[in-house]
Design an enzyme around this catalytic site. Structure first.
Site, PDB file in Angstrom:
ATOM      1  N   GLU A  76      41.551   7.384 -30.063  1.00  0.00           N
ATOM      2  CA  GLU A  76      40.765   6.256 -30.605  1.00  0.00           C
ATOM      3  C   GLU A  76      41.353   7.114 -31.441  1.00  0.00           C
ATOM      4  O   GLU A  76      40.470   7.444 -32.245  1.00  0.00           O
ATOM      5  CB  GLU A  76      39.728   5.700 -29.998  1.00  0.00           C
ATOM      6  CG  GLU A  76      39.034   4.898 -30.378  1.00  0.00           C
ATOM      7  CD  GLU A  76      38.269   4.727 -31.306  1.00  0.00           C
ATOM      8  OE1 GLU A  76      38.749   5.128 -32.533  1.00  0.00           O
ATOM      9  OE2 GLU A  76      36.657   4.954 -31.377  1.00  0.00           O
TER      10      GLU A  76
ATOM     11  N   CYS B 156      33.462   4.254 -35.617  1.00  0.00           N
ATOM     12  CA  CYS B 156      34.796   3.859 -35.629  1.00  0.00           C
ATOM     13  C   CYS B 156      35.320   2.550 -35.803  1.00  0.00           C
ATOM     14  O   CYS B 156      36.508   1.554 -36.132  1.00  0.00           O
ATOM     15  CB  CYS B 156      35.630   3.630 -34.346  1.00  0.00           C
ATOM     16  SG  CYS B 156      35.655   5.452 -33.418  1.00  0.00           S
TER      17      CYS B 156
END
Lengths: 532, 532
Positions: free
Chosen positions: A266, A303
């Site tokens: 990710e 993120c």
């Protein structure tokens, strides 16, 4: 148990034979924290994987109830670490203790969520098609399919979630839940936090009588140990949360192995936010405040931080800008996770701001102190044309920065949408009435670009639940089909195995005629909890 | 419609602008078949992908019922091609017409199976967690998740299944079922068969009013067009069935793209068969016959062909050998799919037989005629030690060949199991009583090596059903988590998308409060067909 000794924890063996050592640094002071950590050696890394493989074969015999208890015991042991864990994590990451307490709660909740998933049991997707010996022209065999663990998993700790995406984070929890042993490469920014959590896991291994080698943790200040783990022949999958450069390097390494293995990386994204006309007309001021908060939350180190705002020029957008700027003005600069991350932020920010056609709109009024790794919150602005013609502006600037694209009209807004790369999230701020036919193309386009589409909210804050997809098309992740948050994260570390005409005694319990685990099974095409 | 013109079929456009042409060859005669086929040009390849992308956005608006009708119409149109399809396929592949009729049935059944799956609708894994606005410390948002199509899919036709794994085979059917457009690179060994089937699909596109570009088919005698398709920026996934070299090349190419994409390559395997003691004692003779048939079925050109037999030396194994050899003796050599495949078989066979310690046990008595692309069925034998020390013997020899490993004891048998690479199938021939504790380690080991574990059967013959997993650890496939046969094959071409706080009108129908499609949904953690 809360003493930190700096060793590598490989199953029950404590390893400290390496010559290379390093110390954690307190980002708020720039000073090294006391303990010296031993980078793992080649032999120690190999030992971790060998033990993991041995444990893997034994783990297959362990029943779901015991696995569930093990996950719960890890949560319990982490909680038992108490204040020293939060304190150390705070020293190593500069994250506020309130946030760290919340993150510890999330970490333990995740472990308990996977415990429940494993105990309930249906996640294995048991699938049974019974035999039809009389079928013409050929008899149909008995076939039964189930998800089985993939093998030893290497997990890389993430800098921005020292608990929830690190040693006992979602990757470790889901890999263990699926029945795999885990070797964690501790993040070198918070090795003490990693060690404390590793010891909690190993205590749980002992208490729950899990096989030795079910869990190991190794240190390294650089990339050597990570590379050794990813290229080790016994490693079957890798989980990573971090930068595009880091994730892509691991992905390439894993694909170049004689036996390629999956890397679930990710790698963040810029999480664009589309500010539609009616929403701006009705709530530009609130939205400005809301987004100034979201951009700077956790010093912009999520993120899902909104790094791109897109609106059509006009009075309402100006109101949004004014409100955003005013809120930003009052936000105090705060410390980033490491001195290096602060330096990177500074460098990427300067690079972004030095592109042609970029104007700084506002900044926090307080001055950030680089000695304390503090980051200056900034919002800049540009024209759609500038964004469309400059790939640099599509890159993430990790930190409290966002770029507002001021479009001349909705056509330009659509062009910006078309030009986006894959994202973890895309947000649309809109009133219900403006989401009809006229915006259908925009929404359809955005669906293609993201793993999660949010309406009238902020992307920061990732709910942990079955319906969460924390993933997205490349470069947000290396595999858009899998999530790193929520119960589905377990699917990354399992693979289907079919059994044909297999005697009951050999079949996994979930596939036997008696449905003793009371799980949902697809039996001859119908979902059922019945016995066969 | 059964005339063959040799053109590329790109949506509704017939393309023949290329200079390169090629002809199919009848493997039974070595003679070129009449029609000249046009290799697609760079522009034509690009056109196919551009049309696919355009169709993709339109396909999202098409309801499941229409998609299901489309898949059924393809099946109907393939059946409507009648005898000429079978005849052409026979000329191009030398496969017996009986087998081809069966394969056509399987192809149409697969299309109808996916039609049913799409019409029923639960395959999208709808997952709903409703909001909890009052939750402390933070409100829980409404999150709903669903599988969405991944984008344009490139399918490579397979030489060994001109119908069931080619133009309208399982890959195409599952990719279309998931809602993706498909561009097929026709296999150059059966371009006429591919064209006939492509026209059937395009007829169905027209009848069912599917978007233009939903399907295209391009030709090439070499690798250029395939490379262009895999590296085209609009391609989102690739499906391939064939050799390890071919599949791995596509996998590497796809991973080296600026945006890496998944390649689902099924690359065959040697499908080991373990002959346990008691089974040999009771039925060595039958097993010998059974396996001589399985090894030579379809001239040994199945992905699941048993290329490795493992037993412990002794009288019973000798009985098996005698029975196998006698059956093999009477099997007439038959033509392979192409002259080149026959040459490759000959070369790989010679390479295998020239390794140290390999003895030919038996061969078919008839002499194969290379002019007719005929392959000589052969069984060879070796010691476990020889196999363990020679990686060449672990490689697939595509054709009617198998290697018997004669072990000194069960310890050696276990060593052979330990040394195996990833396989599509592993088979165990055993009596129930010998599968207890003593063989538990063997079975546990074999589970790690394969995608399908078969007891007391032959691996040739892959049932098409939900519980089938036709896949396996590398090098059997490039992704052990996915199957290319059965309903789960659809999961390769879809990815999850979460919707957060999304207005009903924007939500996909499957995620709305009213469960109008009457599908199974995971609602707040419970499986349900209820409305919200």
């Amino acid at each position: 148990m809360t003493h930190i000794d700096g060793f590598n924890y490989i199953g029950t063996v404590v390893c400290k034979s390496g010559e290379a050592r390093f110390q954690a640094v307190n980002p708020q002071t720039g000073q090294a924290l006391p303990t010296e950590f031993f980078s793992a050696t080649l032999e120690e890394t190999d030992l971790a994987m060998t033990k993991a493989q041995k444990a893997f074969l034994q783990l297959k015999k362990i029943l779901p109830a015991q696995k569930a208890r093990f996950l719960e015991e890890i949560a319990h042991q982490i909680e038992a670490l108490g204040e020293p864990l939060i304190e150390r994590a705070h020293q190593e990451t500069a994250l506020p203790t309130g946030r760290l307490i919340g993150e510890r709660g999330r970490t333990c909740n995740q472990l308990r969520m996977f415990a429940n998933l494993v105990r309930e049991g249906s996640w294995v997707e048991a699938n049974i098609d019974t035999a039809q010996p009389e079928r013409q022209p050929l008899p149909k065999p008995d076939i039964r399919k189930i998800l089985v663990p993939i093998g030893p998993v290497v997990v890389f700790g993430a800098s921005n979630f020292p608990l929830a995406f690190s040693t006992a984070g979602g990757d470790t929890a889901s890999a263990l839940a699926a029945g795999n042993p885990v070797v964690v490469k501790a993040h070198n920014a918070h090795p003490g936090t990693a060690e404390l959590v590793a010891k909690a896991i190993l205590k749980a291994v002992e208490i729950c009588e899990m096989p030795e080698g079910t869990f190991s943790m190794v240190h390294d200040s650089g990339y050597t140990v990570g590379k050794l783990l990813v290229t080790h022949p016994l490693t079957k999958a890798v989980a990573f949360t971090g930068s595009l450069a880091g994730g892509k390097a691991l992905f390439d390494l894993a694909n170049q192995r004689p036996e390629p293995i999956p890397v679930f990386a990710e790698m963040g994204s810029i999480n664009p936010v589309f500010l539609l006309e009616e929403a701006l007309a009705k709530r530009a001021e609130t939205m400005g405040q809301q987004y100034a908060q979201s951009v700077t939350l956790g010093t912009g180190q999520f993120c899902t931080n909104p790094g791109l705002l897109i609106g059509v020029k006009g009075a309402h957008l100006n109101t949004f800008i004014a409100s955003f700027s005013q809120t930003l003005h009052d936000i105090a600069p705060s410390s980033m996770l490491t001195p290096q991350i602060q330096k990177n932020y500074q460098a990427h920010l300067e690079k972004a701001l030095h592109q042609n056609g970029i104007d700084v709109i506002a900044s926090a009024s307080g001055t950030s102190n680089p000695q304390k790794s503090e980051a200056q919150p900034v919002i800049a602005s540009t024209e759609a044309k500038v964004f469309l013609n400059n790939p640099t502006l599509h890159e993430e600037v990790f930190g409290p920065y966002t770029l507002l694209i001021q479009c001349n009209d909705t056509t330009e807004m659509q062009q910006v949408a078309d030009a986006l790369q894959g994202q973890l999230t895309v947000t649309v701020m809109a009133e219900a009435e403006e989401l009809g036919e006229t915006q259908q193309t925009l929404v359809t386009t955005l669906e293609e670009k993201t793993g999660r589409l949010i309406f009238n909210g902020v992307p920061t804050g990732v709910e942990v639940c079955p319906s969460m997809h924390h993933g997205g098309p490349y470069p947000a992740t290396t595999d858009s089909r899998f999530t790193s948050v929520g119960t589905s994260a377990i699917k990354r570390f399992a693979r289907p195995l079919s059994f044909q005409n297999t005697p009951e005694a050999i079949l996994p319990e979930a596939l036997r005629n008696q449905n003793t685990q009371d799980i949902w099974r697809l039996v001859n095409g119908e979902w059922s909890k019945e016995n066969i």
